[in-house]
Design a protein around this motif. Sequence first.
Motif, PDB file in Angstrom:
ATOM      1  N   ALA A 117       0.838  -1.210   0.000  1.00 33.68           N
ATOM      2  CA  ALA A 117       0.000   0.000   0.000  1.00 33.68           C
ATOM      3  C   ALA A 117       0.871   1.258   0.000  1.00 33.68           C
ATOM      4  CB  ALA A 117      -0.935  -0.005   1.212  1.00 33.68           C
ATOM      5  N   THR A 118       1.948   1.234   0.763  1.00 35.98           N
ATOM      6  CA  THR A 118       2.843   2.390   0.823  1.00 35.98           C
ATOM      7  C   THR A 118       3.516   2.619  -0.521  1.00 35.98           C
ATOM      8  OG1 THR A 118       3.235   1.984   3.167  1.00 35.98           O
ATOM      9  CG2 THR A 118       4.812   3.391   2.039  1.00 35.98           C
ATOM     10  N   VAL A 119       3.969   1.533  -1.152  1.00 38.87           N
ATOM     11  CA  VAL A 119       4.622   1.658  -2.464  1.00 38.87           C
ATOM     12  C   VAL A 119       3.626   2.161  -3.499  1.00 38.87           C
ATOM     13  CG1 VAL A 119       5.701   0.363  -4.343  1.00 38.87           C
ATOM     14  CG2 VAL A 119       6.439  -0.012  -1.986  1.00 38.87           C
ATOM     15  N   GLU A 120       2.397   1.648  -3.463  1.00 36.32           N
ATOM     16  CA  GLU A 120       1.376   2.126  -4.415  1.00 36.32           C
ATOM     17  C   GLU A 120       1.134   3.623  -4.239  1.00 36.32           C
ATOM     18  OE1 GLU A 120      -1.275  -1.882  -5.238  1.00 36.32           O
ATOM     19  OE2 GLU A 120      -1.713  -0.704  -3.448  1.00 36.32           O
ATOM     20  N   ASP A 121       1.038   4.067  -2.990  1.00 38.91           N
ATOM     21  CA  ASP A 121       0.871   5.505  -2.722  1.00 38.91           C
ATOM     22  C   ASP A 121       2.076   6.294  -3.228  1.00 38.91           C
ATOM     23  OD1 ASP A 121      -1.567   5.015  -1.541  1.00 38.91           O
ATOM     24  OD2 ASP A 121      -0.805   5.163   0.536  1.00 38.91           O
ATOM     25  N   SER A 125       2.505   9.340  -6.340  1.00 45.67           N
ATOM     26  CA  SER A 125       2.922  10.689  -5.964  1.00 45.67           C
ATOM     27  C   SER A 125       4.019  11.203  -6.879  1.00 45.67           C
ATOM     28  CB  SER A 125       3.433  10.687  -4.512  1.00 45.67           C
ATOM     29  OG  SER A 125       4.695  10.059  -4.459  1.00 45.67           O
ATOM     30  N   LYS A 126       4.290  12.496  -6.751  1.00 45.23           N
ATOM     31  CA  LYS A 126       5.365  13.122  -7.527  1.00 45.23           C
ATOM     32  C   LYS A 126       6.735  12.615  -7.104  1.00 45.23           C
ATOM     33  CE  LYS A 126       3.707  16.869  -9.922  1.00 45.23           C
ATOM     34  NZ  LYS A 126       3.977  16.796 -11.332  1.00 45.23           N
ATOM     35  N   VAL A 127       6.849  12.104  -5.884  1.00 48.16           N
ATOM     36  CA  VAL A 127       8.127  11.612  -5.373  1.00 48.16           C
ATOM     37  C   VAL A 127       8.683  10.536  -6.295  1.00 48.16           C
ATOM     38  CG1 VAL A 127       9.236  10.396  -3.456  1.00 48.16           C
ATOM     39  CG2 VAL A 127       7.557  12.173  -2.992  1.00 48.16           C
ATOM     40  N   SER A 128       7.790   9.729  -6.886  1.00 47.22           N
ATOM     41  CA  SER A 128       8.248   8.621  -7.723  1.00 47.22           C
ATOM     42  C   SER A 128       9.013   9.106  -8.956  1.00 47.22           C
ATOM     43  CB  SER A 128       7.073   7.729  -8.142  1.00 47.22           C
ATOM     44  OG  SER A 128       6.185   8.451  -8.977  1.00 47.22           O
ATOM     45  N   ASP A 147       1.201  -3.082 -13.886  1.00 46.80           N
ATOM     46  CA  ASP A 147       1.259  -1.840 -14.658  1.00 46.80           C
ATOM     47  C   ASP A 147       1.934  -0.697 -13.913  1.00 46.80           C
ATOM     48  OD1 ASP A 147      -0.133  -3.085 -16.774  1.00 46.80           O
ATOM     49  OD2 ASP A 147      -2.031  -2.716 -15.711  1.00 46.80           O
ATOM     50  N   PRO A 148       3.202  -0.874 -13.556  1.00 44.45           N
ATOM     51  CA  PRO A 148       3.891   0.231 -12.868  1.00 44.45           C
ATOM     52  C   PRO A 148       4.065   1.400 -13.815  1.00 44.45           C
ATOM     53  CG  PRO A 148       5.456  -1.485 -13.489  1.00 44.45           C
ATOM     54  CD  PRO A 148       4.081  -2.012 -13.804  1.00 44.45           C
ATOM     55  N   PRO A 149       4.137   2.610 -13.272  1.00 43.49           N
ATOM     56  CA  PRO A 149       4.352   3.776 -14.127  1.00 43.49           C
ATOM     57  C   PRO A 149       5.689   3.671 -14.837  1.00 43.49           C
ATOM     58  CG  PRO A 149       4.166   4.406 -11.795  1.00 43.49           C
ATOM     59  CD  PRO A 149       4.083   2.920 -11.864  1.00 43.49           C
ATOM     60  N   LYS A 150       5.754   4.130 -16.069  1.00 46.25           N
ATOM     61  CA  LYS A 150       6.994   4.114 -16.851  1.00 46.25           C
ATOM     62  C   LYS A 150       7.473   5.546 -17.059  1.00 46.25           C
ATOM     63  CE  LYS A 150       6.995  -0.349 -17.793  1.00 46.25           C
ATOM     64  NZ  LYS A 150       7.925  -1.210 -17.170  1.00 46.25           N
ATOM     65  N   ASP A 151       8.787   5.661 -17.368  1.00 45.91           N
ATOM     66  CA  ASP A 151       9.352   6.989 -17.681  1.00 45.91           C
ATOM     67  C   ASP A 151       8.649   7.593 -18.879  1.00 45.91           C
ATOM     68  OD1 ASP A 151      11.140   6.904 -15.610  1.00 45.91           O
ATOM     69  OD2 ASP A 151      12.787   6.099 -16.845  1.00 45.91           O
TER      70      ASP A 151
END
Length: 151
Positions: A117-121, A125-128, A147-151
């Motif tokens: 849950a923490t990693v998903e949050d 966020s912009k921190v990622s 489906d992790p966010p990609k660059d």
Amino acid sequence: MFFDTGKEREIDRIFDAHKTVVESGINSAISACGGKKTLDREIDLSRKEDLYRFFSYLHNVINDVIEWVQAVKNHLNKELRYHKESDIYEMALIASNTNFDLKEETNLDYSHEKGKATVEDLLKSKVSENIPQATIDALCEKYGIQDPPKD
């Protein structure tokens, strides 16, 4: 202490002041028995033999420190455990629960679900944006995030 040449040159005054402080520190240091602690007698850094004695002492102290640092480094190199980057983030998640109020208890309970849950949050966020994609991929794999966010 202050030579008239130093009147015009600030660097000379600064040198004299620093030399005086060093000399005073050396000359006022005493052992538990009341004897001179550092060089066994008063020194005057304007005298060649005292200057040599001081630099010899300083040389020995520096060499002792270098040897000590090397010994500590060698010891730590044997004892250190290295972690994958994704494990470091997991340990950081656990450490983030530290309560710095020493009068209260710290709860370091950790679960895979809470970490996920923490990693998903974090990923939302912009921190990622500041986390390398390889780390994001490793965290997503570790926690089964699709489906992790990609660059």
